[in-house]
Design a protein around this motif. Structure first.
Motif, PDB file in Angstrom:
ATOM      1  N   ASP A 124      25.728  20.144  14.074  1.00  0.00           N
ATOM      2  CA  ASP A 124      25.005  18.528  14.331  1.00  0.00           C
ATOM      3  C   ASP A 124      25.832  17.749  14.740  1.00  0.00           C
ATOM      4  N   LYS A 125      27.143  17.576  14.482  1.00  0.00           N
ATOM      5  CA  LYS A 125      28.179  17.074  14.696  1.00  0.00           C
ATOM      6  C   LYS A 125      28.515  17.029  16.359  1.00  0.00           C
ATOM      7  N   VAL A 126      28.630  18.317  16.751  1.00  0.00           N
ATOM      8  CA  VAL A 126      29.263  18.538  18.143  1.00  0.00           C
ATOM      9  C   VAL A 126      27.972  18.225  18.913  1.00  0.00           C
ATOM     10  N   ALA A 127      26.724  18.583  18.625  1.00  0.00           N
ATOM     11  CA  ALA A 127      25.256  18.032  19.634  1.00  0.00           C
ATOM     12  C   ALA A 127      25.508  16.467  19.705  1.00  0.00           C
ATOM     13  N   ALA A 128      25.583  15.716  18.492  1.00  0.00           N
ATOM     14  CA  ALA A 128      25.831  14.160  18.438  1.00  0.00           C
ATOM     15  C   ALA A 128      26.648  13.861  19.434  1.00  0.00           C
ATOM     16  N   PHE A 129      27.996  14.629  19.475  1.00  0.00           N
ATOM     17  CA  PHE A 129      29.041  13.978  20.413  1.00  0.00           C
ATOM     18  C   PHE A 129      28.818  14.287  21.910  1.00  0.00           C
ATOM     19  N   THR A 130      28.076  15.302  22.155  1.00  0.00           N
ATOM     20  CA  THR A 130      27.959  15.945  23.766  1.00  0.00           C
ATOM     21  C   THR A 130      26.756  15.500  24.249  1.00  0.00           C
ATOM     22  N   SER A 131      25.564  15.802  23.530  1.00  0.00           N
ATOM     23  CA  SER A 131      23.923  16.089  24.056  1.00  0.00           C
ATOM     24  C   SER A 131      23.892  16.782  25.087  1.00  0.00           C
ATOM     25  N   ASP A 132      24.924  17.824  25.005  1.00  0.00           N
ATOM     26  CA  ASP A 132      24.768  19.122  25.949  1.00  0.00           C
ATOM     27  C   ASP A 132      23.663  20.045  25.344  1.00  0.00           C
ATOM     28  N   PRO A 133      22.811  20.512  26.289  1.00  0.00           N
ATOM     29  CA  PRO A 133      21.578  21.406  25.738  1.00  0.00           C
ATOM     30  C   PRO A 133      22.206  22.738  25.161  1.00  0.00           C
ATOM     31  N   ALA A 134      23.382  23.107  25.650  1.00  0.00           N
ATOM     32  CA  ALA A 134      23.994  24.389  25.004  1.00  0.00           C
ATOM     33  C   ALA A 134      24.463  23.917  23.669  1.00  0.00           C
ATOM     34  N   ASP A 135      24.690  22.745  23.159  1.00  0.00           N
ATOM     35  CA  ASP A 135      25.095  22.463  22.030  1.00  0.00           C
ATOM     36  C   ASP A 135      23.771  22.084  20.945  1.00  0.00           C
ATOM     37  N   ILE A 136      22.899  21.635  21.816  1.00  0.00           N
ATOM     38  CA  ILE A 136      21.600  21.433  20.945  1.00  0.00           C
ATOM     39  C   ILE A 136      21.093  22.955  20.530  1.00  0.00           C
ATOM     40  N   TYR A 137      21.181  23.875  21.632  1.00  0.00           N
ATOM     41  CA  TYR A 137      20.753  25.279  21.325  1.00  0.00           C
ATOM     42  C   TYR A 137      21.508  25.952  20.344  1.00  0.00           C
ATOM     43  N   MET A 138      22.872  25.494  20.312  1.00  0.00           N
ATOM     44  CA  MET A 138      23.661  25.994  18.979  1.00  0.00           C
ATOM     45  C   MET A 138      23.159  25.500  17.753  1.00  0.00           C
ATOM     46  N   GLN A 139      22.899  23.982  17.765  1.00  0.00           N
ATOM     47  CA  GLN A 139      22.414  23.693  16.375  1.00  0.00           C
ATOM     48  C   GLN A 139      21.180  24.318  15.950  1.00  0.00           C
ATOM     49  N   ALA A 140      20.186  24.339  16.803  1.00  0.00           N
ATOM     50  CA  ALA A 140      19.047  25.137  16.520  1.00  0.00           C
ATOM     51  C   ALA A 140      19.258  26.480  15.860  1.00  0.00           C
ATOM     52  N   GLN A 141      19.997  27.322  16.750  1.00  0.00           N
ATOM     53  CA  GLN A 141      20.573  28.557  16.152  1.00  0.00           C
ATOM     54  C   GLN A 141      21.049  28.498  14.637  1.00  0.00           C
ATOM     55  N   ALA A 142      21.641  27.532  14.442  1.00  0.00           N
ATOM     56  CA  ALA A 142      22.530  27.385  13.001  1.00  0.00           C
ATOM     57  C   ALA A 142      21.096  26.886  12.186  1.00  0.00           C
ATOM     58  N   LEU A 143      20.390  26.168  12.481  1.00  0.00           N
ATOM     59  CA  LEU A 143      19.209  25.604  11.748  1.00  0.00           C
ATOM     60  C   LEU A 143      18.149  26.879  11.270  1.00  0.00           C
ATOM     61  N   PHE A 144      18.090  27.686  12.463  1.00  0.00           N
ATOM     62  CA  PHE A 144      17.047  28.726  12.280  1.00  0.00           C
ATOM     63  C   PHE A 144      17.785  29.827  11.453  1.00  0.00           C
ATOM     64  N   LEU A 145      19.086  30.133  11.446  1.00  0.00           N
ATOM     65  CA  LEU A 145      19.793  31.183  10.727  1.00  0.00           C
ATOM     66  C   LEU A 145      19.576  30.540   9.086  1.00  0.00           C
ATOM     67  N   GLY A 146      19.943  29.157   9.103  1.00  0.00           N
ATOM     68  CA  GLY A 146      19.907  28.722   7.727  1.00  0.00           C
ATOM     69  C   GLY A 146      18.383  28.453   7.190  1.00  0.00           C
ATOM     70  N   ARG A 147      17.458  29.266   7.797  1.00  0.00           N
ATOM     71  CA  ARG A 147      16.102  29.299   7.398  1.00  0.00           C
ATOM     72  C   ARG A 147      15.081  27.634   7.684  1.00  0.00           C
ATOM     73  N   HIS A 148      15.710  26.736   8.187  1.00  0.00           N
ATOM     74  CA  HIS A 148      15.166  25.514   8.541  1.00  0.00           C
ATOM     75  C   HIS A 148      14.344  25.480   9.623  1.00  0.00           C
ATOM     76  N   PHE A 149      13.202  26.175   9.591  1.00  0.00           N
ATOM     77  CA  PHE A 149      12.483  26.831  11.009  1.00  0.00           C
ATOM     78  C   PHE A 149      11.760  25.455  11.261  1.00  0.00           C
ATOM     79  N   ARG A 150      11.390  24.672  10.173  1.00  0.00           N
ATOM     80  CA  ARG A 150      10.373  23.567  10.880  1.00  0.00           C
ATOM     81  C   ARG A 150      11.542  22.612  11.595  1.00  0.00           C
ATOM     82  N   ARG A 151      12.568  22.336  11.062  1.00  0.00           N
ATOM     83  CA  ARG A 151      13.730  21.219  11.602  1.00  0.00           C
ATOM     84  C   ARG A 151      14.004  22.093  12.828  1.00  0.00           C
ATOM     85  N   ALA A 152      14.523  23.070  12.884  1.00  0.00           N
ATOM     86  CA  ALA A 152      14.756  23.965  14.274  1.00  0.00           C
ATOM     87  C   ALA A 152      13.836  23.645  15.360  1.00  0.00           C
ATOM     88  N   PHE A 153      12.524  24.281  14.887  1.00  0.00           N
ATOM     89  CA  PHE A 153      11.491  23.872  16.196  1.00  0.00           C
ATOM     90  C   PHE A 153      11.321  22.231  16.759  1.00  0.00           C
TER      91      PHE A 153
END
Length: 542
Positions: free
Chosen positions: A30-59
């Motif tokens: 979340d902090k990396v994506a906030a710093f960069t707003s890079d789509p690759a970092d947003i995708y990495m944040q979504a992957q972390a949310l998905f693996l943490g089973r935060h599916f609604r937030r990731a979507f």
């Protein structure tokens, strides 16, 4: 924050994921994506949310980005979130409006461009398009549109033969007939280094070929790697491969051989559930109720939420002929997993044993609907009709089973039996002979009843020499069958060979002393033999 510091944080996120520290991964991503707003970092944040089973937030995160419909990775992960949320219609919408062309390629219906991305030959990644096709198949299957699910699973495997999950769904859910499975594998384009996978897939499909063909497929995988290769490994002791070999032994009626192999495999990997199912089937055929009891207890303890556990308990009760309890546990297995073929058939068999024909038919018909590529439910429907003497209906279902699987000898055997009951003895002989021709291995005791039935049919046709030949062949496989000795004795009796008839009636009565038919026919044979001997004595001069 400097770029090198951002890279360090990205490394922390990846390390947290590898160590399954998902909350930490979400925090730093979340902090990396906030710093960069890079789509690759947003995708990495979504992957972390998905693996943490935060599916609604990731979507929500993925859907809010502007690249979700332009980047297949974003679209796929968003659809995976909807899959986990069981929102299947929205999942299909996220995957996009696409259709299959005649070659199995996926085309966007809006602009007609092919959506497949070529796989990188260097890192050997699974084609993203194969993953999208597989997810479409999962959604359609969940919506009970099995015809569409089947097409998308086929498309996934064609897009990338390494997409094993799609191939597994096709095979395990019996979505294809025997011929369709072979055709699919023949159409797949494997890389040179993936040729072993082609052989492995051939071992996973329905094995209805002759023994030498099937054994050749297994031997191809089990042979040692050439010495000039970079490694010298082998799949000889691979549990998945050996479980399939055990399954083949069971299919051929080699139940003891199957049980010995699965016992060894379960010592090595006691939690291999596919192997456990084959082990249960072999133990059932061998009547090993104690083994079934132990397996059932262990599975219920380790996997109380798995349908296989309750199926094992059902097998135990079926083995000891407590069919009502058996039916309850098979039903519990199907309630936990609606697409569990063995449990549906077990439930039908338990109802049939209780002579509750309507309930048995319901279970078999459900299995036939869910597993169109498996001929067994249709075969059991025919058997149930035959049990109630509806021979014409039984024959129709046996013929339907034959169209699904044209090489199973059991199908031809049942066709022979129903023809015999309808007094169509010539047709019965043809079906029984075809049964023997389709047995994949050398003849064993399993097929002794078929040989006896063939002998009965020849006897009905008054072809006594052939009948005697097959009765005697049956006796080479088993000497404990009353029907064989009785049939052989009666054939000799009809031939007028009373001495041989008497001998075989005696053998039959030694097995079953109270058998009324053999008792009466023995008395008749002795009387007729006595009369014939009396008539042959020359008259005495007075």
């Amino acid at each position: 924050m400097r770029e090198e510091e951002i890279d360090k944080l990205r490394g922390v996120v990846r390390d947290c994921v590898s160590k399954h520290l998902y909350s930490s991964a979400i925090f730093f991503a979340d902090k990396v994506a906030a710093f960069t707003s890079d789509p690759a970092d947003i995708y990495m944040q979504a992957q972390a949310l998905f693996l943490g089973r935060h599916f609604r937030r990731a979507f929500h995160l993925l859907n809010a980005s502007h690249v979700v419909l332009r980047d297949l990775r974003f679209r796929y992960l968003a659809a995976k979130c909807l899959e986990e949320l069981r929102e299947w219609d929205q999942c299909l919408q996220m995957l996009g409006d696409a259709k299959l062309d005649e070659q199995g390629n996926v085309r966007d219906t809006k602009d007609g461009t092919v959506m497949y991305l070529d796989k990188d030959v260097h890192d050997h990644e699974i084609n993203i398009s194969a993953a999208l096709c597989f997810l479409r198949g999962r959604a359609y299957e969940a919506l009970e549109n099995r015809a569409q699910a089947r097409q998308w699973y086929i498309a996934a495997v064609k897009a990338d033969p390494l997409c094993y999950e799609a191939f597994e769904r096709l095979i395990e859910n019996h979505m294809l007939t025997c011929d369709e499975e072979c055709t699919l594998i023949a159409s797949l384009e494997f890389c040179h280094e993936d040729q072993w996978l082609s052989s492995f897939y051939n071992c996973l499909i329905k094995k209805q070929d002759k023994e030498n063909v099937v054994e050749a497929n297994f031997n191809e995988l089990e042979k040692d790697t050439p010495s000039d290769s970079n490694f010298t490994g082998t799949l000889k002791n691979n549990t998945d491969l050996l479980a399939r070999k055990a399954e083949y032994y069971h299919q051929c009626g080699e139940y003891q051989k199957c049980f010995e192999l699965t016992s060894l495999l379960l010592e090595k990997d006691p939690f291999h559930l596919k192997c456990t199912l084959v082990h249960l089937a072999a133990a059932m055929e061998l009547g090993m109720s104690n083994e079934l009891y132990l397996i059932g207890c262990n599975l219920v303890k380790d996997y109380p939420q798995k349908p296989q556990s309750w199926f094992a308990v059902g097998c135990y009760y079926y083995c000891i002929k407590k069919y009502d309890q058996s039916r309850r546990y098979f039903s519990k297995a199907t309630s936990l997993e609606g697409t569990f073929l063995s449990a549906w058939i077990g439930q039908g068999n338990a109802y049939a044993a209780l002579e509750e024909g309507d309930q048995a038919m319901l279970a078999y018909r459900t299995a036939a609907r869910l597993f169109p590529g498996c001929h067994l439910p249709t075969l059991y429907i025919g058997m149930e009709y035959m049990r109630t003497h509806s021979y014409k209906l039984a024959e129709q279902f046996f013929l339907q089973a034959k169209t699904i699987c044209s090489t199973d000898p059991l199908v031809y055997n049942e066709l022979g039996v129903v023809a015999y009951h309808m007094k169509e003895y010539k047709k019965s002989v043809r079906w029984f002979e075809k049964t023997l021709a389709n047995i994949p291995t050398s003849m064993n005791e399993t097929w002794e009843p078929t040989i006896v039935n063939l002998a009965h049919a020849y006897r009905k046709l008054k072809v006594y020499r052939e009948a005697i030949k097959y009765y005697e062949k049956a006796l080479t496989l088993s000497t404990k069958s009353l029907s064989t000795y009785a049939g052989l004795a009666y054939t000799y009796h009809l031939q007028g060979n009373y001495s041989a008839a008497v001998t075989n009636y005696h053998k039959a009565l030694w097995l079953e002393p109270d058998d009324q038919f053999c008792t009466e026919m023995l008395t008749l044979s002795l009387a007729e033999d006595s009369c014939r001997n009396t008539d042959s004595i020359p008259g005495l001069l007075s």
